[in-house]
Enzyme design. Structure first.
Site, PDB file in Angstrom:
ATOM      1  CB  CYS A   1      22.891  24.082  63.232  1.00 31.01           C
ATOM      2  SG  CYS A   1      22.367  25.330  64.449  1.00 31.01           S
TER       3      CYS A   1
ATOM      4  CG  HIS B   1      18.495  23.933  61.362  1.00 30.75           C
ATOM      5  ND1 HIS B   1      18.984  22.727  61.824  1.00 30.75           N
ATOM      6  CD2 HIS B   1      18.667  24.825  62.374  1.00 30.75           C
ATOM      7  CE1 HIS B   1      19.425  22.877  63.073  1.00 30.75           C
ATOM      8  NE2 HIS B   1      19.249  24.126  63.427  1.00 30.75           N
TER       9      HIS B   1
ATOM     10  CD  GLU C   1      17.816  20.352  59.306  1.00 28.15           C
ATOM     11  OE1 GLU C   1      17.958  20.426  60.544  1.00 28.15           O
ATOM     12  OE2 GLU C   1      18.624  20.848  58.496  1.00 28.15           O
TER      13      GLU C   1
END
Length: 217
Positions: free
Chosen positions: A84, A197, A199
């Site tokens: 990011c 992202h 994750e």
């Protein structure tokens, strides 16, 4: 039995990065969240997370010597993954609300506001990954989770290698669209980065992180 790759998630004082630590642990990395320079230099892989404003992230990175760590790791061919705003700061400059902030300068180019009817870009989007990508191996047509108002909308680093006997391979640039095309990910030697992202991107994001961690072995 082979040991797990050692990954440091760089802690520079703000942003919730626990989800990144957990996601990397789940795909087999031995993960440490720390702002310690030596640990960050010594790890098999370094993750530079980032949320919020470009200038504030740069201030936080400089505060723990993260700018020096990234530069030294890349000079030695040691893998770094930006996520990011951690990707955005790899460029020369960020422009937010008319404020120009210097980035790490690993890539030429400017990060500025998306030109779209709805900003921020928040949600799941597909990406257009090039052939030969490591990050997106096995991830054709998958969607990834984005939340951002700013992005690099061009990647000026020349495709033509510099003259010499051993030219560096051209960077592999992955694109996405929100009101226009923007850089979604880059793989450039030891430096890789994603605007989205991983994750927070479910199974697809886990596979991408697994691909990166696997490249550290």
């Amino acid at each position: 039995m082979p040991t797990s790759p050692r990954v440091v998630v760089l802690d520079y004082g703000f942003g919730n990065v626990r989800s990144a630590v957990r996601a990397l642990q789940r795909v087999g990395a031995d993960v440490e969240l720390t702002g310690d320079k030596q640990a960050a230099l010594d790890a098999d892989g370094l993750v530079v997370p980032g949320v919020g404003a470009f200038a504030a992230v740069m201030d936080g990175l400089r505060g723990v010597g993260g700018d020096q760590v990234v530069d030294r790791r890349l000079a030695g061919g040691r893998p770094v993954l930006g996520i990011c705003v951690g990707m955005q700061v790899m460029f020369d400059e960020g422009v937010e609300h008319g404020v120009h902030a210097r980035g790490l300068g690993e890539w030429p180019g400017v990060v500025d506001r998306l030109e779209a009817e709805v900003v921020p870009h928040m949600g799941w989007s597909t990406v257009d990954a090039p052939e030969g990508t490591v990050l997106f191996d096995g991830l054709a047509d998958e969607r990834f989770y984005f939340v951002h108002s700013y992005a690099a909308r061009a990647f000026p680093l020349a495709d033509t290698p510099a003259p010499g006997e051993h030219p560096m391979p051209a960077p592999l640039v992955t694109w996405s669209e929100h009101g226009g095309r923007f850089v979604a990910a880059v793989e450039n030697g030891p430096l890789a980065a994603t605007q989205f992202h991983p994750e927070k991107s479910g199974d697809a994001g886990a596979q991408l992180l697994s691909n990166w961690v696997g490249s550290l072995r």
